[in-house]
Design a protein around this motif. Structure first.
Motif, short mmCIF file in Angstrom:
data_model
loop_
_atom_site.label_atom_id
_atom_site.label_comp_id
_atom_site.label_asym_id
_atom_site.label_seq_id
_atom_site.Cartn_x
_atom_site.Cartn_y
_atom_site.Cartn_z
N ASP A 42 20.79 25.91 33.49
CA ASP A 42 21.54 25.87 34.76
C ASP A 42 20.58 25.33 35.85
OD1 ASP A 42 23.45 27.64 34.24
OD2 ASP A 42 21.50 29.67 34.16
N LYS A 43 20.07 23.99 35.43
CA LYS A 43 19.56 22.97 35.84
C LYS A 43 20.48 21.96 35.80
CE LYS A 43 15.31 23.62 33.65
NZ LYS A 43 14.16 23.91 33.14
N LEU A 44 20.75 21.37 37.22
CA LEU A 44 21.87 20.43 37.49
C LEU A 44 20.99 19.27 37.87
CD1 LEU A 44 24.76 19.29 38.57
CD2 LEU A 44 24.92 20.64 40.50
N LEU A 45 20.94 17.84 37.79
CA LEU A 45 21.50 16.85 37.93
C LEU A 45 22.74 16.06 38.34
CD1 LEU A 45 20.15 13.90 38.50
CD2 LEU A 45 20.57 13.00 36.21
N VAL A 46 22.68 15.57 40.29
CA VAL A 46 24.45 15.21 40.41
C VAL A 46 23.06 13.54 40.75
CG1 VAL A 46 25.24 14.98 42.61
CG2 VAL A 46 24.66 16.84 42.10
N PHE A 47 23.98 12.47 39.06
CA PHE A 47 23.12 11.29 39.77
C PHE A 47 24.23 9.99 40.68
CE2 PHE A 47 22.45 7.28 37.11
CZ PHE A 47 21.41 7.37 37.78
N MET A 48 23.72 9.98 41.50
CA MET A 48 24.27 8.41 42.54
C MET A 48 24.08 6.89 41.75
SD MET A 48 25.43 10.56 44.94
CE MET A 48 26.42 9.72 45.63
N ILE A 49 25.32 6.86 41.20
CA ILE A 49 25.06 5.49 40.34
C ILE A 49 25.63 4.46 41.51
CG2 ILE A 49 26.80 3.87 38.67
CD1 ILE A 49 27.95 6.43 37.25
N GLY A 50 24.56 3.71 40.74
CA GLY A 50 25.06 2.03 42.10
C GLY A 50 25.48 0.91 41.26
N GLY A 51 26.10 -0.47 42.11
CA GLY A 51 26.38 -1.54 42.26
C GLY A 51 26.36 -2.36 43.05
N GLY A 52 25.50 -2.85 43.65
CA GLY A 52 25.58 -3.83 44.93
C GLY A 52 26.29 -2.99 46.04
N LEU A 53 26.54 -4.15 46.80
CA LEU A 53 27.41 -3.56 48.28
C LEU A 53 28.11 -4.85 48.79
CD1 LEU A 53 24.82 -3.85 50.72
CD2 LEU A 53 24.36 -5.13 48.61
N SER A 54 29.09 -4.40 49.31
CA SER A 54 29.56 -5.76 50.31
C SER A 54 29.35 -5.58 51.85
CB SER A 54 30.69 -5.54 49.93
OG SER A 54 32.18 -6.90 50.84
N ILE A 55 29.34 -6.08 52.93
CA ILE A 55 28.82 -6.55 53.98
C ILE A 55 29.51 -7.47 54.92
CG2 ILE A 55 26.31 -6.00 53.31
CD1 ILE A 55 25.61 -8.82 54.36
N ASN A 56 30.49 -7.97 54.45
CA ASN A 56 31.26 -9.13 55.17
C ASN A 56 31.99 -9.70 54.10
OD1 ASN A 56 29.19 -11.37 53.17
ND2 ASN A 56 28.07 -11.29 55.09
N GLU A 57 33.24 -10.36 54.78
CA GLU A 57 33.94 -11.31 54.27
C GLU A 57 33.25 -12.21 52.92
OE1 GLU A 57 38.67 -13.70 54.71
OE2 GLU A 57 36.83 -13.09 56.42
N GLU A 58 32.26 -12.42 52.99
CA GLU A 58 31.63 -13.61 52.10
C GLU A 58 31.77 -12.71 50.81
OE1 GLU A 58 28.56 -16.69 50.54
OE2 GLU A 58 27.90 -15.80 52.52
N THR A 59 30.66 -11.46 51.06
CA THR A 59 30.69 -11.01 49.55
C THR A 59 31.84 -9.77 49.48
OG1 THR A 59 29.98 -9.37 51.64
CG2 THR A 59 28.29 -10.30 50.60
N ALA A 60 32.43 -9.66 50.26
CA ALA A 60 34.04 -8.88 49.49
C ALA A 60 34.95 -10.14 48.62
CB ALA A 60 34.56 -9.03 51.05
N ARG A 61 34.17 -11.31 49.04
CA ARG A 61 35.14 -12.24 47.72
C ARG A 61 34.43 -12.34 46.71
NH1 ARG A 61 36.50 -15.32 52.82
NH2 ARG A 61 33.76 -16.48 52.63
N GLY A 62 33.36 -11.58 46.29
CA GLY A 62 33.02 -12.02 44.95
C GLY A 62 32.37 -10.32 44.45
N PRO A 63 34.07 -9.50 44.11
CA PRO A 63 34.39 -8.62 42.90
C PRO A 63 33.29 -8.67 41.93
CG PRO A 63 36.17 -9.29 43.21
CD PRO A 63 35.05 -10.33 44.25
N GLY A 64 32.84 -7.72 41.65
CA GLY A 64 32.32 -7.67 39.95
C GLY A 64 32.95 -6.98 39.26
#
Length: 375
Positions: free
Chosen positions: A60-82
């Motif tokens: 009855d133990k539960l792990l809620v795991f938040m997956i990662g994968g970079g970030l986008s903070i402006n138009e330049e980063t938005a243009r670089g999807p992975g």
């Protein structure tokens, strides 16, 4: 057909022939089987379909795991999807903007990525229920805004920063599948590690009867005076999350806010490598506008890690740390540990991250590797 196209085709064919994850259609979870649940009404950053991953354990133990994968903070980063296609082409990817096939391959097919998710008996967490909140929105799971930008070819595009809506949709399923956990662990890696203290209050509130709670962030450190603006304007995070971001250290701000909300109701944990390669790479983008690793940047991040640990220790609640120097195949410091093979196999002072975390969720908290921090 180019080499990357052949590789991409081969990956898709292998995934189709030998599925690791089962599609969950009727919500009937069989123990010790990994499923993916497609969520209607949710979307990744590039408007791709969105799913979460889930496994019913034998406890009855539960792990809620938040997956990662970079970030986008402006138009330049938005243009670089992975997307996996772009990564195979050797293009820069600032953020994950699709969850399939990339995340499934990353977490369930690469042999070096097992760790806390593996069903093997030597994993202390194999019996836990695990719900993985997928990530594909570039916003630390807290965004609520569609961001318009122009792509590399001059075409208008939209990046869907809808991480918070996706998270809440996942949480609704999690509370239905696992309504009364005896233990609750909220953990995440990289972008998901930043999300952990940001969304932990929501998760804890969803399980009011659970009094045995641990929060754990793995590999999160990024400094910028722009964080308040990014969180409020670029991502449009919910007010109850955005109001806590006041300084250049967003992780410390999120934890400070969480401590103010729940105090000592949870155990607080943090693990990270000294001079973490990926964090160094992204910090260089914030500092000098170049997404690249440098030894000088790694040295700077080592000292910044020392300061961050001191800041977390000063929040007024017991905070415990696992600091490591695990290396990647290229000799640089590893990024992310919870889902990696070093979670089980790596050791600092004779203690693996798994042992440290297992002890912590069972009430025995302590620090490991503090002597590795630069002074």
């Amino acid at each position: 057909m180019e080499a990357w196209e052949q590789q991409y085709k081969a990956i898709l064919e292998e995934m189709e022939k030998h599925p690791v994850l089962h599609d969950l259609e009727n919500d009937e979870l069989q123990p010790m089987i990994w499923y993916k649940k497609w969520l209607v009404g949710c979307a990744c950053g590039g408007d791709y379909p969105y799913c979460m991953y889930v496994k019913k354990g034998r406890s009855d133990k539960l792990l809620v795991f938040m997956i990662g994968g970079g970030l986008s903070i402006n138009e330049e980063t938005a243009r670089g999807p992975g997307t996996l296609k772009r990564i195979l082409q050797g293009k820069v990817g600032f953020y994950t903007d699709e969850v399939q096939p990339g995340n499934e391959r990353w977490f369930f097919r690469l042999p070096e990525n097992k760790g806390i998710l593996t069903l093997e008996e030597n994993n202390c967490f194999a019996d836990w229920n695990i719900a993985m909140v997928n990530y594909g929105t570039g916003d630390f799971h807290i965004g609520q805004r569609d961001f318009s930008y122009t792509d590399e070819n001059g075409n208008p595009q939209v990046l869907h920063h809808r991480g918070y809506a996706n998270f809440k949709a996942c949480l609704a399923h999690i509370t239905r599948w696992f309504p009364n956990p005896e233990k609750l662990l909220i953990a995440g890696e990289s972008a998901g590690a930043f999300a952990v203290p940001a969304i932990a209050g929501d998760v804890i509130a969803a399980f009011p009867k659970c009094t045995d709670v641990t929060v754990c962030s793995d590999s999160a450190l990024m400094l910028s005076d722009r964080w308040p603006q990014i969180v409020r304007e670029t991502w449009n995070a919910p007010q109850h999350i955005a109001e806590g971001v006041q300084t250049d250290n967003i992780l410390v701000d999120f934890f400070r806010q969480l401590v103010g909300q729940i105090g000592e109701r949870a155990r607080y944990l943090f693990l990270c490598g000294v001079g973490d390669t990926a964090l160094t790479t992204f910090q260089n983008y914030f500092d000098i506008g170049i997404l690249a690793y440098t030894p000088e940047g790694a040295a700077h991040m080592g000292k910044a890690l020392t300061r961050q640990v001191e800041q977390l220790q000063a929040l007024g609640v017991p905070f415990h740390f696992y600091i490591h120097d695990f290396k990647q195949p290229d000799g640089l410091t590893q990024h992310m540990t919870l889902a990696a093979s070093t979670f089980l196999e790596g050791q600092v002072s004779g203690i693996s991250p798994m042992q440290w975390l297992d002890d912590a969720v069972n009430g025995k908290t302590y620090n490991v590797g503090m002597d590795l921090l630069p002074r």
